[in-house]
Design a protein around this motif. Structure first.
Motif, PDB file in Angstrom:
ATOM      1  N   GLY B 142       0.819  -1.212   0.000  1.00  0.00           N
ATOM      2  CA  GLY B 142       0.000   0.000   0.000  1.00  0.00           C
ATOM      3  C   GLY B 142       0.850   1.258   0.000  1.00  0.00           C
ATOM      4  O   GLY B 142       0.621   2.183  -0.791  1.00  0.00           O
ATOM      5  N   GLU B 143       1.856   1.306   0.866  1.00  0.00           N
ATOM      6  CA  GLU B 143       2.717   2.499   0.928  1.00  0.00           C
ATOM      7  C   GLU B 143       3.491   2.678  -0.376  1.00  0.00           C
ATOM      8  O   GLU B 143       3.788   3.804  -0.781  1.00  0.00           O
ATOM      9  N   HIS B 144       3.824   1.569  -1.015  1.00  0.00           N
ATOM     10  CA  HIS B 144       4.552   1.621  -2.284  1.00  0.00           C
ATOM     11  C   HIS B 144       3.624   2.090  -3.406  1.00  0.00           C
ATOM     12  O   HIS B 144       4.027   2.811  -4.313  1.00  0.00           O
ATOM     13  N   TYR B 145       2.369   1.689  -3.320  1.00  0.00           N
ATOM     14  CA  TYR B 145       1.396   1.971  -4.382  1.00  0.00           C
ATOM     15  C   TYR B 145       0.896   3.412  -4.311  1.00  0.00           C
ATOM     16  O   TYR B 145       0.804   4.098  -5.324  1.00  0.00           O
ATOM     17  N   GLN B 150       5.985   5.649  -2.507  1.00  0.00           N
ATOM     18  CA  GLN B 150       5.769   5.659  -3.970  1.00  0.00           C
ATOM     19  C   GLN B 150       7.077   5.958  -4.670  1.00  0.00           C
ATOM     20  O   GLN B 150       7.760   6.923  -4.338  1.00  0.00           O
ATOM     21  N   GLY B 151       7.426   5.124  -5.627  1.00  0.00           N
ATOM     22  CA  GLY B 151       8.641   5.358  -6.408  1.00  0.00           C
ATOM     23  C   GLY B 151       9.908   4.911  -5.714  1.00  0.00           C
ATOM     24  O   GLY B 151      11.000   5.058  -6.257  1.00  0.00           O
ATOM     25  N   VAL B 152       9.804   4.387  -4.489  1.00  0.00           N
ATOM     26  CA  VAL B 152      10.985   3.906  -3.759  1.00  0.00           C
ATOM     27  C   VAL B 152      11.018   2.383  -3.894  1.00  0.00           C
ATOM     28  O   VAL B 152      10.093   1.704  -3.452  1.00  0.00           O
ATOM     29  N   SER B 153      12.056   1.861  -4.501  1.00  0.00           N
ATOM     30  CA  SER B 153      12.066   0.422  -4.781  1.00  0.00           C
ATOM     31  C   SER B 153      12.632  -0.395  -3.623  1.00  0.00           C
ATOM     32  O   SER B 153      12.417  -1.594  -3.551  1.00  0.00           O
ATOM     33  N   ASP B 154      13.364   0.260  -2.703  1.00  0.00           N
ATOM     34  CA  ASP B 154      13.930  -0.453  -1.557  1.00  0.00           C
ATOM     35  C   ASP B 154      13.537   0.272  -0.278  1.00  0.00           C
ATOM     36  O   ASP B 154      14.006   1.389  -0.031  1.00  0.00           O
ATOM     37  N   PHE B 155      12.705  -0.354   0.507  1.00  0.00           N
ATOM     38  CA  PHE B 155      12.349   0.245   1.795  1.00  0.00           C
ATOM     39  C   PHE B 155      11.818  -0.843   2.718  1.00  0.00           C
ATOM     40  O   PHE B 155      11.492  -1.951   2.288  1.00  0.00           O
ATOM     41  N   VAL B 156      11.775  -0.506   3.999  1.00  0.00           N
ATOM     42  CA  VAL B 156      11.208  -1.406   4.996  1.00  0.00           C
ATOM     43  C   VAL B 156      10.029  -0.701   5.650  1.00  0.00           C
ATOM     44  O   VAL B 156      10.160   0.436   6.111  1.00  0.00           O
ATOM     45  N   PHE B 157       8.891  -1.368   5.637  1.00  0.00           N
ATOM     46  CA  PHE B 157       7.715  -0.862   6.344  1.00  0.00           C
ATOM     47  C   PHE B 157       7.669  -1.561   7.695  1.00  0.00           C
ATOM     48  O   PHE B 157       7.640  -2.790   7.764  1.00  0.00           O
ATOM     49  N   GLY B 172      11.683  -3.254  -5.662  1.00  0.00           N
ATOM     50  CA  GLY B 172      10.269  -3.133  -6.001  1.00  0.00           C
ATOM     51  C   GLY B 172       9.446  -4.382  -5.760  1.00  0.00           C
ATOM     52  O   GLY B 172       8.269  -4.424  -6.103  1.00  0.00           O
ATOM     53  N   GLN B 173      10.063  -5.412  -5.165  1.00  0.00           N
ATOM     54  CA  GLN B 173       9.348  -6.662  -4.887  1.00  0.00           C
ATOM     55  C   GLN B 173       9.420  -6.963  -3.397  1.00  0.00           C
ATOM     56  O   GLN B 173      10.462  -6.760  -2.776  1.00  0.00           O
ATOM     57  N   LEU B 174       8.352  -7.503  -2.841  1.00  0.00           N
ATOM     58  CA  LEU B 174       8.404  -7.937  -1.444  1.00  0.00           C
ATOM     59  C   LEU B 174       9.371  -9.094  -1.303  1.00  0.00           C
ATOM     60  O   LEU B 174       9.383 -10.007  -2.130  1.00  0.00           O
TER      61      LEU B 174
END
Lengths: 338, 338
Positions: B142-145, B150-157, B172-174
Motif C-alpha cells: 500500500g505504501e509503495h502503491y 511511492q517510487g521507492v524500490s527499496d524500503f522497509v515498512f 520493487g518486490q516484497l
C-alpha cells in the motif's frame, strides 16, 4: 549456473583455435590487505595457474594494479598462453564497492582507498573487460558457484577474519543495497555488544566480540595467570583450538558463539534464508560453528537456519572472482554469450 | 507501478460497457484480529465503497470468508454494480502466508489458524481470482502503491501496533523469505532486550519494548504514584502523548525509541535500504518517530536511513490489498493485461 550452462557447449567456433583461445580464459583476483592472489582459469572455471605476492606496505591503488598486471604476465608465461587468450578479469576488494560504476568507494583504514576507479584502472592496464565487487560478496559468489551453497538461491555468507562482514544472496543474486553497503554486519547491535557509537574504521560492536581481533581482545581482557595456563599472546584460532580443554578459552568461545548466534538469529528473522555459510580464517573454525549452531538450536525459533562451514575456505574469494570474470566475459563477448 | 501503467490506457474494449465492468472493479480485504474491513475499488485504485464489521470472537476461517462474502454483497448493493463487474479480490491476513500456495500457514494465538487455504476459500465463495499475503506485507504494498514509499524500490515498512513486524521491499518486490517468514523483526535481539528464548505466540524480544503492549508493560513496570501523576492504566499512544510533559512517560518513550533505533540500525546494516516507514497505530505516533530518528542520528553510521511516518495510516493494508487485487486481476485476465 554459468558452469552448468557451459558444460557440454559445442559451437562451430570451438574448432577455431584462435577463437577458442580468445574465449577461453579469465583472471580472478583477490586483493587483500596483506596479500594479492591471482588465478588464471578457463571458461569452465578450472584453475590453470596461480600467482601471489605480498601487498604489505603497498597502499596506492595504481601500484596494486601494476602488481596485478605483473601477476597476469607471470600467469601467461606459466601457461604459455598469448595475451589474446584472456577474456576478462574480476577482482574482489576489501571495501565498499559500487559495482555498477566499478568504483571502490572506501576501504578500511589499512588501505585507505577513497573513490578508486578500480575497474577502469584494470581495463586500461590489461585491455580486457573487468568487474569488481566487495571481497565478501565475491566469496559468497564463490560458495554459490562451487562451494557449499551450490544450488542454494538464498543464503548469507558470513566472513569472520580480523573483522566480520556478510554477503547476502537472494534469489540467486547478491543484494548490494542502495549505497552498496548491504551486509555490513560487523556493526550489528545485539545483547552483550557495546551500545556506544563507534568511529568509522574502528571495530564494530559485533566484530569486537565475534571477529578475530575481537576474540583476541576478549581473551586478553580476561587473561590472568590464575585463569589459564596458556600465554596471553594467542591468535583467535589458537584460542578457539584450546576451547575444549582450557576454561578461559572455553568462556571466550561461548561468548563469541552466543553473540554470533544472536546475529544469525536476527539475520534469519529479517531475511528468512535457510543457509548461513561461515567463512574466513576464524569463521571456518569448527568449534565456533558447532557452538553457534547449539546456541541457535536453544532458541525456540519457527525457522531454524542451517549453519555450514565454507567448503572453499581461503579459496572462496579467488573462485568467486573467477566466476565473476566468467560472467563478465559472457556479458561482454557475443561469441561467448551464444 | 500498476497505477501508472494503467493511467491513460485506452483500449477498444473500454468502449464495450460489459467488458469495462468486467475489468473494472476489485475488492481489497483487511482481515484483522478484531475487525474485517473491505473496500471496492476500480482498476485505477479509486475506492468506490467501504464496508466493515467486527470479528471479535470469530476465529473460524470459513466464518471469516462468509463475512467477506456478505461484505462483498453489501458493496455491490451500495454501488449498484453487478457481480460480473468484479475481477479479483486480495486479502491481508495477520500471520505467515504462503503466497504461492495461497495458504495462511499460521496466525497468532488470537485467531489460531493453521494451514488455512484462504485463497481457494475466497475463490470458491466469490467466483473470482484471489491473492493473499501477510497483513504487514500488504501494508508495505500500500505504501509503495499510494503512500510515502511511492517510487521507492527499496524500503522497509515497520508496523507497530500491539506487536511489531516488517514488510521488506527490495527492487520493487516484497522479500518473503524461503519459509515466508521474512520481516518477523518482533523477535529481534538488540541491546536491552531479553536474551531468553520465547515461546511461539508470546511477545518477541523487540516488541516487548517497542510494541504497543510492550510500551504499556514497560510503563506499568515503572509506574508508582511517586513517579507520575498519570494513571497506571494508559494505552501506548496515551503514554506517548504524555512523553513531553511527564518524566516517566518520557523515559518509556526514550526506551522504546532507542530500542527501535537499534533495530532499524541493524536492518539498515543488513539491507542498506534508504527508507524506513513507520506504520501501525503506535508506529505513526510522531513522538516515537522523532525520538527514533534522533537516536539514529547519534550513531556515526556511514549510511543514515530516512525514517518517515506512513502517510496511509490505518488505510495502508486496505489500499495495499486493492493494489494486490488489481495486480491479480491483470495477471489472471488477458483482456486487462493487454
Amino acid at each position: 549456473m554459468v558452469k552448468q550452462q557451459l558444460n557440454g557447449r559445442r559451437s562451430p567456433q570451438n574448432e577455431d583455435k584462435t577463437l577458442n583461445l580468445k574465449e577461453g580464459y579469465v583472471i580472478g583476483a583477490d586483493i587483500g590487505g596483506t596479500n594479492l592472489r591471482l588465478a588464471l582459469a578457463d571458461i569452465k572455471g578450472t584453475i590453470c595457474a596461480r600467482w601471489s605476492t605480498s601487498t604489505a606496505g603497498i597502499r596506492s591503488a595504481p601500484k596494486v594494479v601494476d602488481l596485478i598486471a605483473e601477476g597476469v604476465d607471470a600467469l601467461l608465461q606459466q601457461t604459455s598462453l598469448p595475451r589474446s587468450a584472456l577474456s576478462a578479469i574480476a577482482a574482489g576488494a576489501p571495501g565498499i564497492v559500487d559495482v555498477d560504476q566499478g568504483i571502490v568507494i572506501a576501504t578500511s583504514y589499512l588501505m585507505g582507498w577513497r573513490d578508486v576507479p578500480l575497474r577502469s584502472l584494470l581495463e586500461a592496464a590489461l585491455g580486457i573487460p573487468a568487474s569488481i565487487d566487495n571481497d565478501v560478496n565475491v566469496a559468497a559468489i564463490g560458495e554459490h558457484y562451487a562451494g557449499i551453497a551450490q544450488g542454494v538461491s538464498d543464503f548469507v555468507f558470513i566472513a569472520i577474519g580480523t573483522g566480520v562482514g556478510a554477503g547476502i544472496m537472494l534469489n540467486g543474486q547478491l543484494h548490494h543495497g542502495s549505497a552498496w553497503t548491504a551486509g555490513e554486519i560487523g556493526y550489528m547491535l545485539v545483547p552483550g555488544t557495546s551500545e556506544a557509537s563507534v568511529e568509522r574504521g574502528q571495530p564494530g560492536a559485533l566484530e569486537s566480540i565475534v571477529g578475530g581481533e575481537g576474540i583476541r581482545t576478549q581473551w586478553q581482557n580476561r587473561w590472568s595467570e590464575n585463569a589459564t595456563a596458556l600465554p596471553r599472546e594467542l591468535s583467535a584460532t589458537q584460542i578457539l583450538d584450546q576451547a575444549q580443554t582450557d576454561p578461559l578459552a572455553g568462556d571466550v568461545l561461548l561468548l563469541s558463539a552466543r553473540t554470533l548466534s544472536y546475529a544469525i538469529y536476527n539475520l534469519s528473522l529479517v531475511l528468512n534464508c535457510p543457509l548461513f555459510v561461515l567463512g574466513g580464517g576464524v569463521g571456518i573454525h569448527p568449534a565456533l560453528g558447532e557452538a553457534t549452531q547449539q546456541f541457535l538450536h536453544q532458541r525456540n525459533a519457527r525457522v531454524q537456519p542451517r549453519i555450514a562451514q565454507s567448503t572453499l575456505g581461503s579459496e572462496a574469494q579467488l573462485i568467486g572472482a573467477i566466476s565473476l570474470a566468467i560472467r563478465t566475459a559472457k556479458t561482454c563477448d557475443p561469441i561467448i554469450q551464444s
